[in-house]
Design a protein around this motif. Structure first.
Motif, mmCIF file in Angstrom:
data_model
loop_
_atom_site.group_PDB
_atom_site.id
_atom_site.type_symbol
_atom_site.label_atom_id
_atom_site.label_comp_id
_atom_site.label_asym_id
_atom_site.label_seq_id
_atom_site.Cartn_x
_atom_site.Cartn_y
_atom_site.Cartn_z
ATOM 1 N N GLN A 1 -5.729 12.122 8.605
ATOM 2 C CA GLN A 1 -5.616 11.396 9.384
ATOM 3 C C GLN A 1 -6.658 10.779 9.958
ATOM 4 O O GLN A 1 -8.050 11.357 10.582
ATOM 5 C CB GLN A 1 -4.598 11.032 11.342
ATOM 6 N N ARG B 1 -9.337 4.014 2.824
ATOM 7 C CA ARG B 1 -8.964 5.455 4.095
ATOM 8 C C ARG B 1 -9.794 6.379 5.126
ATOM 9 O O ARG B 1 -9.758 6.406 5.821
ATOM 10 C CB ARG B 1 -7.762 5.666 3.849
ATOM 11 N N ASN B 2 -10.924 6.786 4.276
ATOM 12 C CA ASN B 2 -12.095 7.551 4.425
ATOM 13 C C ASN B 2 -12.554 7.163 5.635
ATOM 14 O O ASN B 2 -13.324 5.867 5.919
ATOM 15 C CB ASN B 2 -12.540 7.771 3.194
ATOM 16 N N TYR C 1 -15.220 14.881 13.668
ATOM 17 C CA TYR C 1 -16.433 13.765 12.840
ATOM 18 C C TYR C 1 -16.112 12.591 14.040
ATOM 19 O O TYR C 1 -14.990 12.128 13.295
ATOM 20 C CB TYR C 1 -16.223 14.654 11.211
ATOM 21 N N LYS D 1 -1.804 1.058 -9.628
ATOM 22 C CA LYS D 1 -0.704 0.843 -8.606
ATOM 23 C C LYS D 1 -0.584 0.052 -8.372
ATOM 24 O O LYS D 1 0.684 -1.027 -7.637
ATOM 25 C CB LYS D 1 0.210 2.271 -8.977
ATOM 26 N N GLY D 2 -1.304 0.251 -6.965
ATOM 27 C CA GLY D 2 -1.611 -1.188 -6.011
ATOM 28 C C GLY D 2 -2.634 -2.066 -6.254
ATOM 29 O O GLY D 2 -2.623 -2.662 -7.227
ATOM 30 N N TRP D 3 -3.342 -2.033 -4.829
ATOM 31 C CA TRP D 3 -4.897 -2.626 -5.008
ATOM 32 C C TRP D 3 -5.612 -2.312 -5.151
ATOM 33 O O TRP D 3 -5.929 -0.932 -4.524
ATOM 34 C CB TRP D 3 -4.598 -4.197 -4.076
ATOM 35 N N HIS E 1 -13.518 15.045 6.186
ATOM 36 C CA HIS E 1 -14.778 14.233 6.151
ATOM 37 C C HIS E 1 -14.839 13.764 4.940
ATOM 38 O O HIS E 1 -15.929 14.095 3.768
ATOM 39 C CB HIS E 1 -16.522 14.739 6.672
ATOM 40 N N THR F 1 -10.623 16.245 0.976
ATOM 41 C CA THR F 1 -10.741 15.786 1.875
ATOM 42 C C THR F 1 -12.358 14.723 1.969
ATOM 43 O O THR F 1 -13.018 14.908 3.159
ATOM 44 C CB THR F 1 -10.821 16.615 3.324
ATOM 45 N N GLY G 1 -7.055 3.090 -9.509
ATOM 46 C CA GLY G 1 -7.856 2.056 -9.078
ATOM 47 C C GLY G 1 -9.154 2.049 -7.427
ATOM 48 O O GLY G 1 -9.288 1.617 -7.153
ATOM 49 N N GLY H 1 -13.706 12.952 -0.887
ATOM 50 C CA GLY H 1 -14.114 12.358 -1.657
ATOM 51 C C GLY H 1 -14.825 11.180 -2.404
ATOM 52 O O GLY H 1 -15.832 10.883 -2.548
ATOM 53 N N GLY I 1 -12.001 6.550 -10.357
ATOM 54 C CA GLY I 1 -11.698 5.461 -11.534
ATOM 55 C C GLY I 1 -12.519 4.229 -11.636
ATOM 56 O O GLY I 1 -13.145 3.874 -13.138
ATOM 57 N N GLY J 1 -6.122 3.520 -1.649
ATOM 58 C CA GLY J 1 -5.839 4.583 -1.927
ATOM 59 C C GLY J 1 -7.176 5.872 -0.469
ATOM 60 O O GLY J 1 -7.393 4.643 0.547
ATOM 61 N N VAL K 1 1.559 12.637 -11.285
ATOM 62 C CA VAL K 1 0.367 12.265 -13.385
ATOM 63 C C VAL K 1 0.663 13.542 -13.499
ATOM 64 O O VAL K 1 1.132 12.945 -15.228
ATOM 65 C CB VAL K 1 -0.227 11.302 -12.969
ATOM 66 N N SER L 1 -16.287 7.352 5.552
ATOM 67 C CA SER L 1 -17.576 7.019 5.005
ATOM 68 C C SER L 1 -18.741 8.133 5.009
ATOM 69 O O SER L 1 -20.000 7.391 4.879
ATOM 70 C CB SER L 1 -17.873 5.516 5.152
ATOM 71 N N ILE L 2 -18.134 9.192 5.137
ATOM 72 C CA ILE L 2 -19.423 9.882 5.618
ATOM 73 C C ILE L 2 -19.844 10.694 4.123
ATOM 74 O O ILE L 2 -19.444 10.495 3.018
ATOM 75 C CB ILE L 2 -18.936 11.715 6.024
HETATM 76 C C1 LIG Z 1 -8.574 9.230 6.593
HETATM 77 C C2 LIG Z 1 -9.674 9.849 5.459
HETATM 78 C C3 LIG Z 1 -11.048 10.692 5.828
HETATM 79 C C4 LIG Z 1 -11.617 10.976 4.496
HETATM 80 N N1 LIG Z 1 -12.744 10.952 4.739
HETATM 81 C C5 LIG Z 1 -14.188 11.668 3.968
HETATM 82 C C6 LIG Z 1 -15.252 11.193 4.736
HETATM 83 O O1 LIG Z 1 -15.767 10.911 5.404
HETATM 84 N N2 LIG Z 1 -16.002 12.093 3.428
HETATM 85 C C7 LIG Z 1 -15.582 12.298 1.717
HETATM 86 O O2 LIG Z 1 -16.432 11.472 1.499
HETATM 87 N N3 LIG Z 1 -14.256 11.870 1.630
HETATM 88 C C8 LIG Z 1 -13.246 11.117 3.304
HETATM 89 N N4 LIG Z 1 -12.105 11.693 2.770
HETATM 90 C C9 LIG Z 1 -11.536 11.612 0.876
HETATM 91 C C10 LIG Z 1 -11.569 10.236 0.253
HETATM 92 O O3 LIG Z 1 -12.129 9.353 0.503
HETATM 93 C C11 LIG Z 1 -11.528 10.777 -1.132
HETATM 94 O O4 LIG Z 1 -11.504 11.624 -1.501
HETATM 95 C C12 LIG Z 1 -11.743 9.989 -2.084
HETATM 96 O O5 LIG Z 1 -11.565 8.570 -1.783
HETATM 97 C C13 LIG Z 1 -10.646 9.820 -3.366
HETATM 98 O O6 LIG Z 1 -10.846 8.640 -5.111
HETATM 99 P P1 LIG Z 1 -10.329 8.680 -5.943
HETATM 100 O O7 LIG Z 1 -11.101 7.262 -6.214
HETATM 101 O O8 LIG Z 1 -10.184 9.793 -6.546
HETATM 102 O O9 LIG Z 1 -8.792 8.196 -5.078
HETATM 103 P P2 LIG Z 1 -7.925 6.499 -4.623
HETATM 104 O O10 LIG Z 1 -8.978 6.209 -3.832
HETATM 105 O O11 LIG Z 1 -6.640 7.375 -3.394
HETATM 106 O O12 LIG Z 1 -7.800 6.200 -5.742
HETATM 107 C C14 LIG Z 1 -6.618 6.331 -6.499
HETATM 108 C C15 LIG Z 1 -5.729 5.744 -7.019
HETATM 109 O O13 LIG Z 1 -4.718 5.869 -8.044
HETATM 110 C C16 LIG Z 1 -3.606 4.681 -8.182
HETATM 111 N N5 LIG Z 1 -2.252 5.251 -8.575
HETATM 112 C C17 LIG Z 1 -1.871 6.405 -7.653
HETATM 113 N N6 LIG Z 1 -0.439 7.453 -8.690
HETATM 114 C C18 LIG Z 1 -0.955 5.564 -9.721
HETATM 115 C C19 LIG Z 1 0.020 5.569 -11.231
HETATM 116 N N7 LIG Z 1 0.802 6.133 -11.655
HETATM 117 N N8 LIG Z 1 -0.609 4.202 -11.874
HETATM 118 C C20 LIG Z 1 -1.495 3.616 -11.522
HETATM 119 N N9 LIG Z 1 -2.216 4.253 -9.807
HETATM 120 C C21 LIG Z 1 -1.487 5.184 -9.491
HETATM 121 C C22 LIG Z 1 -3.023 4.691 -7.087
HETATM 122 O O14 LIG Z 1 -2.451 3.660 -6.074
HETATM 123 C C23 LIG Z 1 -4.693 4.404 -5.882
HETATM 124 O O15 LIG Z 1 -5.277 3.437 -5.734
HETATM 125 C C24 LIG Z 1 -11.203 11.098 3.602
HETATM 126 C C25 LIG Z 1 -10.165 11.166 3.239
HETATM 127 C C26 LIG Z 1 -9.048 10.233 3.724
HETATM 128 C C27 LIG Z 1 -7.605 9.779 3.496
#
Ligand SMILES: Cc1cc2nc3c(=O)[nH]c(=O)nc-3n(C[C@H](O)[C@H](O)[C@H](O)COP(=O)(O)OP(=O)(O)OC[C@H]3O[C@@H](n4cnc5c(N)ncnc54)[C@H](O)[C@@H]3O)c2cc1C
Ligand SMILES: [Zn+2]
Lengths: 91, 445
Positions: free
Chosen positions: B289, B104-105, B312, B94-96, B445, B395, B69, B397, B73, B100, B273, B107-108
């Motif tokens: 980080q 934490r990003n 950045y 699995k969390g809120w 980023h 980095t 989520g 998405g 997703g 993930g 997974v 937000s660019i």
């Molecule tokens: C510090 C940092 C800075 C960043 N800066 C940028 C930026 O500036 N610009 C940019 O475009 N991108 C940036 N990114 C990258 C971006 O954050 C990620 O690529 C993007 O948020 C991924 O989104 P997602 O929905 O795929 O994953 P997530 O948001 O990580 O969601 C995945 C979810 O799956 C859940 N999950 C995992 N395993 C299971 C399971 N077995 N069962 C149920 N749920 C599960 C997790 O709890 C999590 O909530 C950054 C990332 C970080 C860490």
């Protein structure tokens, strides 16, 4: 900052090392591999959550390769062994 | 003067007739957020806001299950229901929601990637961002304040210009600023020729900027929930059930749930997974980080990135500087990185922005990024029928969240990729048709 034990030099700071990733077995005869097998060796990874056997190089020290068991969640490090890679191929 | 306006307006706000009128408009608009609803809510001391989404308990069977989520997703579930008119969809987290990488990003958002495949996909996503608040009826605070990608040496300049021309051929807005141009556009950058990192020029994408990461997750969750998607939080998928190489359901901490089609969108946990369904991925999960400074008055009105020195940053509406670092070199799931990485990034940042030298860092944190060997994502089918994977955004998405959700929904619904994600298959690692975006994506980023 991780403190990593080089089997030759002892405990040193992470910044002295470079990372070599998962400790994979090299194919004995690369030319006999199919594209799929080669891709699997080259790109695919276990990317383990938990204990992980991985390679490090003491690049700002003795420059030798070795492997450690590290927990990828807690960063605990269990053991450190000279790598076959460095011994055989003297990299 | 403001107090005069306030005095003349306030009694009317408190007037019962006005309140009734507002209630009437609000009813007429349905659940839509609007100025009328906001005024009414403030009149009620903000005590009657409805939750943005319903927390569902899992049903026995779904047509589509999305694991994860995060933004990707949730966007997938939303587009499955809105574009493909599917119902009977669940998102299992699995969390809120958004806990993930989504929450934490830094937000660019931007779309200045080198290769056609990436440029088309990321620009499609940026276009969806441009109308996202209206589409979701939720303020995602998209701010197209411009993104600079600085060049500090000759090889940077050549790489940046190559990318710039490729972008222009793909119809993506991109401009070259020389040193003086950079100084004019963002005066606080140290452009002096004897700086540690001299600024030889920069690309500028004016349509790039930032969006509010939480709001993107919440906006999609709210819209998906309204459309009937079951959002199930605090429920971990622990196994994937496969029969005759076809997915049939998932095992979770809240019991077994059957499904015709399952999509994996768990970012850093992708390998974990995928292993449940019996295959490996070319993914390495690294800590990444970021940190914020104490809040200050407006000083930086654009996004500044520098691939060469892993800097950045941008300034939030609250006034904090948000800064990100490069990835930690080892794989790690602890959501924590090494301090030396922060130190390196901050020292480079101080060279570029000497005026920030006396500011304090307030908070630091880390997320887990799912990096791919070619710095491009994997969105498509898997070796298991009915099971689809969306990962490898690494980095970068956040910027692709809407586009990724759109094409992944298409892939899951049609059991075939959308034109925009065809090239991003898992097979490319066997065929060798990699899409090398290290130049556009090397800095986190
Ligand atoms: C510090 C940092 C800075 C960043 N800066 C940028 C930026 O500036 N610009 C940019 O475009 N991108 C940036 N990114 C990258 C971006 O954050 C990620 O690529 C993007 O948020 C991924 O989104 P997602 O929905 O795929 O994953 P997530 O948001 O990580 O969601 C995945 C979810 O799956 C859940 N999950 C995992 N395993 C299971 C399971 N077995 N069962 C149920 N749920 C599960 C997790 O709890 C999590 O909530 C950054 C990332 C970080 C860490
Ligand atoms: Zn050593």
């Amino acid at each position: 900052m991780l403190i990593i034990k080089c089997p030759y030099c002892g405990d040193r700071e992470e910044t002295e090392f470079s990372y070599g990733g998962e400790n994979k077995k090299r194919p004995a005869d690369p030319y006999s591999l199919s594209d799929k097998e080669w891709a699997e060796y080259l790109f695919f990874k276990k990317n383990t959550v938990g204990w992980h056997n991985e390679l490090w190089n003491h690049s700002h020290g003795c420059r030798r390769w070795f492997s450690i068991e590290r927990h990828t969640v807690t960063n605990e490090i269990k053991q450190s062994t000279p790598s076959q890679l460095s011994m055989e191929e003297n990299i | 003067m403001y107090s005069l306006i306030y005095l003349s307006i306030t009694p009317y706000f408190l007037h019962m007739d006005f309140y009734k009128k507002i209630t009437y408009y609000e009813k007429k608009m349905g659940k839509k957020l609007s100025i009328f609803g906001n005024i009414k809510a403030s009149h009620e001391n903000h005590e009657n806001w409805e939750p943005l989404w319903k927390n569902a308990t899992p049903k026995k069977t779904y047509d589509f299950i999305i694991i994860g989520g995060g933004g990707h997703g949730l966007a997938t579930a939303y587009y499955l229901s809105r574009i493909h008119k599917s119902s009977n969809i669940a998102v299992i987290e699995k969390g809120w929601l958004g806990g993930g990488g989504t929450g934490r990003n830094t937000s660019i958002i931007r779309s200045n990637y080198l290769w056609d495949e990436s440029a088309h996909l990321y620009d499609f996503s940026l276009k969806l961002y441009e109308t996202l608040s209206q589409d979701l009826n939720f303020n995602t605070m998209v701010s197209q304040r411009g993104v600079l990608n600085l060049a500090h040496n000759l090889s940077d300049v050549r790489g940046a210009k190559r990318r710039l021309y490729a972008n222009q051929l793909n119809g993506i807005d991109s401009e070259w600023l020389d040193t003086e141009g950079v100084k004019k556009y963002c005066p606080i950058i140290n452009t002096s020729p004897d700086a540690r990192y001299p600024v030889l020029g920069s690309t500028l994408q004016r349509r790039g900027g930032v969006a509010r990461h939480d709001a993107v997750a919440w906006g999609y969750a709210r819209a998906a929930s309204d459309a009937g998607v079951d959002i199930i939080q605090h429920c971990e998928v622990t196994d994937i059930h496969v029969s005759n190489n076809k997915v049939v359901g998932v095992e979770t901490t809240q019991g077994r749930i059957n499904a015709k089609r399952v999509g994996i969108a768990v970012a850093g946990y992708a390998s974990n997974v995928a292993k449940m369904a019996g295959f490996e991925l070319p993914i390495a999960t690294h800590p990444l980080q970021a940190y914020v400074s104490e809040p200050v008055k407006p000083i930086l009105d654009c996004v500044v990135m520098s691939g060469a020195v892993h800097v950045y940053l941008s300034q939030t509406d609250k006034g904090e500087l948000v800064m990100g670092a490069g990835v930690d070199k080892y794989i790690g799931y602890g959501q924590r990185g090494s301090f030396n990485v922060i130190e390196e990034q901050l020292s480079a940042c101080m060279q570029l922005f000497p005026l920030f030298s006396r500011m304090r860092v307030m908070r630091t944190w880390a997320g887990m990024v799912d990096t791919c060997p070619d710095a491009s994502p994997i969105v498509g089918k898997t070796p298991v029928d009915g099971l689809y994977i969306n990962c490898g955004w690494g980095t970068g998405g956040f910027k692709s969240t809407p586009g990724s959700g759109w094409v992944f929904a298409h892939t899951m619904f049609n059991d075939a990729p959308h034109d925009l994600n065809k090239a991003f298959s898992l097979e490319r690692f066997y065929s060798g048709a990699l899409i090398d975006e290290h130049g556009a994506a090397a800095v986190a980023h």
